[in-house]
Design a protein around this motif. Structure first.
Motif: not given
Length: 72
Positions: A14-17, A24-25
């Motif tokens: 979850t943290l990596s995503i 990316t943003e």
């Protein structure tokens, strides 16, 4: 122990995503800003080119007025 390992794995995933999403943003925002700058630059160059062409046409028309006036 198995539940703890799965929980830890899920947390890391979850943290990596989440961290990738921010990167990316940011990259997207930078790309959009660069595109905006490119568009602005191209618009300025196009405006200058049109103005130069208009001046050339005006000079050409003024030059032909004298020729036409002499012929009449």
């Amino acid at each position: 122990m198995k539940k703890l390992s799965l929980l830890l794995l899920a947390t890391v995933f979850t943290l990596s995503i989440y961290s990738c999403r921010e990167t990316t943003e940011e990259k997207t925002e930078d790309a959009v800003e660069e595109i905006g700058n490119d568009i602005e630059e191209a618009t300025e160059e196009s405006t200058e080119a049109v103005e130069d062409a208009a001046e050339d046409v005006e000079e050409a028309v003024e030059g032909t007025d004298d020729v036409n006036a002499d012929q009449q």
